[in-house]
Enzyme design. Structure first.
Site, PDB file in Angstrom:
ATOM      1  N   SER A 132       0.753  -1.227   0.175  1.00  0.00           N
ATOM      2  CA  SER A 132      -0.100   0.183   0.122  1.00  0.00           C
ATOM      3  C   SER A 132       0.862   1.103   0.010  1.00  0.00           C
ATOM      4  O   SER A 132       2.061   1.121   0.400  1.00  0.00           O
ATOM      5  CB  SER A 132      -1.041   0.050   1.091  1.00  0.00           C
ATOM      6  OG  SER A 132      -1.676   1.035   1.408  1.00  0.00           O
ATOM      7  N   TYR A 145      -3.241  -0.515  10.487  1.00  0.00           N
ATOM      8  CA  TYR A 145      -3.123  -0.954   9.090  1.00  0.00           C
ATOM      9  C   TYR A 145      -1.865  -0.556   8.662  1.00  0.00           C
ATOM     10  O   TYR A 145      -1.202  -1.240   8.034  1.00  0.00           O
ATOM     11  CB  TYR A 145      -4.035  -0.281   8.601  1.00  0.00           C
ATOM     12  CG  TYR A 145      -4.173  -0.562   6.931  1.00  0.00           C
ATOM     13  CD1 TYR A 145      -4.653  -1.867   6.516  1.00  0.00           C
ATOM     14  CD2 TYR A 145      -3.920   0.417   5.948  1.00  0.00           C
ATOM     15  CE1 TYR A 145      -4.666  -2.133   5.120  1.00  0.00           C
ATOM     16  CE2 TYR A 145      -3.981  -0.172   4.551  1.00  0.00           C
ATOM     17  CZ  TYR A 145      -4.448  -1.282   4.125  1.00  0.00           C
ATOM     18  OH  TYR A 145      -4.434  -1.734   2.745  1.00  0.00           O
TER      19      TYR A 145
HETATM   20  O1  NJP Z   1     -10.615  -5.288  -0.635  1.00  0.00           O
HETATM   21  P1  NJP Z   1     -11.756  -6.196  -0.558  1.00  0.00           P
HETATM   22  P2  NJP Z   1      -9.665  -4.824  -1.396  1.00  0.00           P
HETATM   23  N1  NJP Z   1      -8.884 -15.398   4.504  1.00  0.00           N
HETATM   24  O2  NJP Z   1     -12.517  -6.054   1.074  1.00  0.00           O
HETATM   25  C1  NJP Z   1     -10.049 -11.302   1.396  1.00  0.00           C
HETATM   26  C2  NJP Z   1      -4.856  -3.905  -0.399  1.00  0.00           C
HETATM   27  N2  NJP Z   1      -5.250  -2.599  -0.677  1.00  0.00           N
HETATM   28  O3  NJP Z   1      -9.689  -5.703  -2.908  1.00  0.00           O
HETATM   29  O4  NJP Z   1     -12.502 -14.142   2.662  1.00  0.00           O
HETATM   30  C3  NJP Z   1      -8.932 -15.277   3.111  1.00  0.00           C
HETATM   31  O5  NJP Z   1     -12.845  -5.983  -1.647  1.00  0.00           O
HETATM   32  C4  NJP Z   1     -11.748 -11.261   1.311  1.00  0.00           C
HETATM   33  O6  NJP Z   1     -12.280 -12.446   1.017  1.00  0.00           O
HETATM   34  P3  NJP Z   1     -13.098 -13.167   1.983  1.00  0.00           P
HETATM   35  C5  NJP Z   1      -5.603  -4.509   0.928  1.00  0.00           C
HETATM   36  O7  NJP Z   1      -4.920  -4.107   1.998  1.00  0.00           O
HETATM   37  C6  NJP Z   1      -6.413  -2.011  -0.816  1.00  0.00           C
HETATM   38  O8  NJP Z   1      -9.613  -3.403  -1.754  1.00  0.00           O
HETATM   39  O9  NJP Z   1     -14.454 -14.035   1.058  1.00  0.00           O
HETATM   40  N3  NJP Z   1      -9.082 -14.163   2.488  1.00  0.00           N
HETATM   41  C7  NJP Z   1     -11.653 -10.358  -0.035  1.00  0.00           C
HETATM   42  O10 NJP Z   1     -11.575 -11.366  -1.254  1.00  0.00           O
HETATM   43  C8  NJP Z   1      -6.005  -5.905   0.488  1.00  0.00           C
HETATM   44  O11 NJP Z   1      -4.468  -6.532   0.943  1.00  0.00           O
HETATM   45  C9  NJP Z   1      -6.790  -0.616  -0.980  1.00  0.00           C
HETATM   46  O12 NJP Z   1     -13.977 -12.230   2.827  1.00  0.00           O
HETATM   47  C10 NJP Z   1      -9.543 -13.280   3.279  1.00  0.00           C
HETATM   48  C11 NJP Z   1     -10.310  -9.686  -0.012  1.00  0.00           C
HETATM   49  O13 NJP Z   1      -9.551 -10.256   1.120  1.00  0.00           O
HETATM   50  C12 NJP Z   1      -5.714  -5.740  -1.074  1.00  0.00           C
HETATM   51  O14 NJP Z   1      -5.298  -4.764  -1.318  1.00  0.00           O
HETATM   52  C13 NJP Z   1      -5.472   0.294  -0.767  1.00  0.00           C
HETATM   53  C14 NJP Z   1      -9.317 -13.188   4.549  1.00  0.00           C
HETATM   54  C15 NJP Z   1     -10.587  -8.176   0.552  1.00  0.00           C
HETATM   55  O15 NJP Z   1     -11.318  -7.597  -0.543  1.00  0.00           O
HETATM   56  C16 NJP Z   1      -7.189  -6.085  -1.376  1.00  0.00           C
HETATM   57  O16 NJP Z   1      -7.983  -5.291  -0.587  1.00  0.00           O
HETATM   58  C17 NJP Z   1      -4.453  -0.285  -0.381  1.00  0.00           C
HETATM   59  C18 NJP Z   1      -9.141 -14.247   5.152  1.00  0.00           C
HETATM   60  N4  NJP Z   1      -8.849 -14.293   6.616  1.00  0.00           N
HETATM   61  C19 NJP Z   1      -4.152  -1.585  -0.517  1.00  0.00           C
HETATM   62  N5  NJP Z   1      -9.790 -11.879   4.982  1.00  0.00           N
HETATM   63  C20 NJP Z   1      -8.000  -0.192  -1.178  1.00  0.00           C
HETATM   64  N6  NJP Z   1      -8.920  -0.600  -1.509  1.00  0.00           N
HETATM   65  O17 NJP Z   1      -8.159   1.360  -1.133  1.00  0.00           O
HETATM   66  C21 NJP Z   1     -10.096 -11.033   3.882  1.00  0.00           C
HETATM   67  O18 NJP Z   1      -3.282   0.582  -0.277  1.00  0.00           O
HETATM   68  N7  NJP Z   1      -9.929 -11.828   2.751  1.00  0.00           N
END
Ligand code: NJP
Length: 235
Positions: A132, A145
C-alpha cells in the site's frame, strides 16, 4: 502461467483473477466466501479453480497450496492479496481489530509464503504482495493498518535481498481503490468521511493491470515495486 490469488472473492483480487484468466493464465482462487468464488468460476469457466480457505489457518493454507500445485500441475505465481483495514484512531481502536489486521495482512501472508516458498524456489517463481502507499507513509486513523503494510514491504524486501536469483518478488502499493475495503471500518464518523474518498479512488481493474504487468514482465527483469496513486489533490 499457473497463478494462485488469495482474497479473490472481491475487489482487487477478483479483478486480478478476471484479467489474468482473460490473458490466458490458469488461476487458483482462494477466499472464505465460497459462494462468490463459485459465481466467478462459473463466469470464467475452464482454467479457473476455487477453494474456500482462511489465510489465517496455516494448516488449511498448506493443504490448499498442495492442492493448487496438484490441480494446476505447478504454481508459478503467488499473489498475496487477502487483507483488510479497520480504521480508527489508536486511542479508540479495538484490540480484536488490531489482532485481526495483523492475523490476515501479516500472518496470513506469511502463512502463504511459508507454504509456497519451497515450490516457488524450485520453479523460479514469483510472489506478488499487496502492500500500500501505507507501506511507506503513516496516516491518522489507520496506524495499525499502516504498520501491517510496512511489515508487508519489509517481508518483500527481505525476500528480494535473500533470494535475488531464486524467485521474483513484487510489491504492489496502491493508494485508495474503489472496492468494498472500507466497509470493514465500524467507526461511523470515519466511515462517512472515507466512503466517498475510497469510492473516488482507482478502479480495481487498474490495479489488476499493474499486477499483470509485473507478472508478464520477462523473467530477465523484476518489477520490485509499483506504487500507484489516484491522480487527484488528496491522495
Ligand atoms: O478489499 P476487498 P481490496 N482469508 O475487501 C479476502 C490492499 N489495498 O480488494 O475471505 C482469506 O474488496 C476477502 O475474501 P473473503 C488491501 O490491504 C487496498 O481493496 O471472502 N481471504 C476479499 O476477497 C488488501 O491487501 C486498498 O472475505 C480473506 C479480500 O480479502 C488488498 O489490497 C488500498 C481473509 C478483500 O477484498 C485487497 O483489498 C491499498 C481471510 N482471513 C491496499 N480476510 C484500497 N481498496 O483502497 C479477507 O493501499 N480476505
Amino acid at each position: 502461467m499457473n497463478i494462485l490469488i488469495t482474497g479473490a472473492s472481491s475487489g482487487i483480487g477478483e479483478a486480478t483473477a478476471r484479467l489474468l484468466h482473460t490473458s490466458g493464465h490458469t488461476v487458483y482462487l482462494i477466499a472464505r466466501s465460497i459462494e462468490k468464488l463459485q459465481i466467478l468460476q462459473s463466469e470464467l469457466g475452464s482454467r479457473c479453480f476455487i477453494e474456500k480457505v482462511d489465510v489465517v489457518d496455516y494448516s488449511g493454507v498448506k493443504q490448499s497450496i498442495e492442492n493448487a500445485i496438484h490441480t494446476m500441475g505447478s504454481m508459478d505465481v503467488l499473489v498475496n492479496n487477502a487483507g483488510l483495514g479497520v480504521f480508527d484512531p489508536i486511542a479508540q481502536g479495538s484490540i480484536e481489530d488490531w489482532h485481526l489486521m495483523f492475523d490476515v495482512n501479516v500472518k496470513g501472508l506469511l502463512n502463504c509464503i511459508h507454504a509456497a516458498l519451497p515450490h516457488l524456489i524450485e520453479q523460479k517463481g514469483h510472489i506478488v504482495n499487496l502492500g500500500s502507499v501505507a507501506s511507506h507513509h503513516v496516516f491518522a486513523n489507520s496506524g495499525v493498518y499502516c504498520a501491517t503494510k510496512h511489515a508487508v514491504f519489509a517481508i518483500s524486501e527481505s525476500l528480494r535481498i535473500e533470494l535475488p536469483d531464486k524467485i521474483r518478488i513484487t510489491t504492489i502499493s496502491p493508494g485508495s481503490v474503489n472496492t468494498p475495503f472500507i466497509d470493514s471500518t465500524k467507526n461511523a464518523d470515519l466511515l462517512k468521511d472515507y466512503k466517498s474518498y475510497f469510492a473516488a479512488g482507482m478502479s480495481p481493474e487498474l490495479i489488476a493491470d499493474t499486477i499483470r504487468y509485473a507478472i508478464e514482465t520477462p523473467s530477465s527483469a523484476v518489477i520490485s515495486e509499483i506504487m500507484v496513486r489516484p491522480n487527484r489533490a488528496v491522495k
